[in-house]
Write a protein that holds these residues in place. Structure first.
Motif, PDB file in Angstrom:
ATOM      1  N   TYR A  43       0.833  -1.204   0.000  1.00 32.59           N
ATOM      2  CA  TYR A  43       0.000   0.000   0.000  1.00 32.59           C
ATOM      3  C   TYR A  43       0.866   1.251   0.000  1.00 32.59           C
ATOM      4  N   TYR A  44       1.944   1.209   0.795  1.00 29.01           N
ATOM      5  CA  TYR A  44       2.826   2.366   0.902  1.00 29.01           C
ATOM      6  C   TYR A  44       3.948   2.354  -0.138  1.00 29.01           C
ATOM      7  N   PHE A  45       4.391   1.173  -0.521  1.00 31.71           N
ATOM      8  CA  PHE A  45       5.492   1.040  -1.478  1.00 31.71           C
ATOM      9  C   PHE A  45       5.097  -0.038  -2.490  1.00 31.71           C
ATOM     10  N   LYS A  46       4.868   0.370  -3.700  1.00 29.65           N
ATOM     11  CA  LYS A  46       4.297  -0.524  -4.713  1.00 29.65           C
ATOM     12  C   LYS A  46       5.208  -1.695  -5.056  1.00 29.65           C
ATOM     13  N   THR A  47       6.522  -1.464  -5.048  1.00 30.00           N
ATOM     14  CA  THR A  47       7.470  -2.512  -5.431  1.00 30.00           C
ATOM     15  C   THR A  47       8.637  -2.563  -4.438  1.00 30.00           C
ATOM     16  N   LYS A  48       9.358  -3.666  -4.472  1.00 28.28           N
ATOM     17  CA  LYS A  48      10.561  -3.793  -3.640  1.00 28.28           C
ATOM     18  C   LYS A  48      11.591  -2.752  -4.047  1.00 28.28           C
ATOM     19  N   GLU A  49      11.679  -2.475  -5.353  1.00 23.28           N
ATOM     20  CA  GLU A  49      12.632  -1.486  -5.847  1.00 23.28           C
ATOM     21  C   GLU A  49      12.338  -0.100  -5.280  1.00 23.28           C
ATOM     22  N   GLU A  50      11.051   0.258  -5.240  1.00 24.00           N
ATOM     23  CA  GLU A  50      10.669   1.563  -4.691  1.00 24.00           C
ATOM     24  C   GLU A  50      11.032   1.659  -3.217  1.00 24.00           C
TER      25      GLU A  50
END
Length: 212
Positions: free
Chosen positions: A55-62
């Motif tokens: 919800y807060y961070f769409k991807t692991k990369e982000e």
């Protein structure tokens, strides 16, 4: 007291959740590396559902980018301790103390930073070429001025900075080794105080300064 507005409570909860997630992510990325880290593992360490992380961070990369950016901001805040108006002994002493405290309080951040650099700084190369380079050049010019004024021995400013960085961050990046050599125990407050004093003495004497 009147109750907090609902909007404020939502913002506060959001900020709290993000802080918890980022702290957990820093630990997981430090221990497992980027490739070995998963959002599920980060969620487990944070004690939150995986859906909350996404919800807060769409991807692991982000999420990784945010962790690395936060670490860089922390390093640059610490850099303000190198106050050139104080003179070489005071400026270097304060900077070493601050970097040693960061090694103690943010060991996972230091490890993530080290891994990022060793992999060619794919996330923060622009920061290295911008803010860090500008700061290093500025402090290098002040070190050269101190040398010219006879306030410290002639040395290459860049190598002095590298020495401070590598020495202070060793206490975080190689914390397990230090703990093992310390009988399997983490450093006590007294041992951290002694470590800071030793590091300052070695570095300051190495450039012709007398530590307090």
């Amino acid at each position: 007291m009147p109750p907090e507005p609902i909007a404020f409570r939502k913002i506060s909860k959001r900020s709290q959740n993000q802080t918890v997630i980022l702290k957990a992510a820093e630990k997981v990325f430090a221990e497992a590396g980027f490739a070995g880290a998963t959002t599920q593992l980060i969620a487990d360490v944070a004690g939150l559902p995986k859906a909350n992380v996404h919800y807060y961070f769409k991807t692991k990369e982000e999420l990784y980018r945010r962790v690395v950016y936060n670490i860089f901001d922390t390093w640059m805040e610490a850099a303000s301790a190198f106050d050139t108006a104080l003179g070489p002994k005071e400026a270097l002493s304060r900077y070493i103390d601050t970097k040693m405290e960061l090694a103690r309080s943010h060991p996972y951040g230091s490890k993530v930073w080290a891994a990022e650099i060793m992999h060619g700084a794919p996330i923060i190369q622009d920061y290295l070429e911008g803010q860090l380079l500008d700061w290093s050049k500025d402090r290098g010019q002040h070190i050269e001025r101190w040398i010219k004024n006879g306030e410290m021995d002639p040395i290459d400013p860049a190598h002095l900075l590298y020495l401070i960085w590598s020495t202070t961050q060793h206490y975080a990046d190689f914390g397990h080794q230090i703990e093992t050599l310390n009988g399997g125990q983490p450093y006590s407050d007294a041992q951290w105080k002694a470590a800071k004093r030793s590091v300052k003495t070695i570095i300051l004497k190495g450039v012709g300064l007398t530590p307090d």
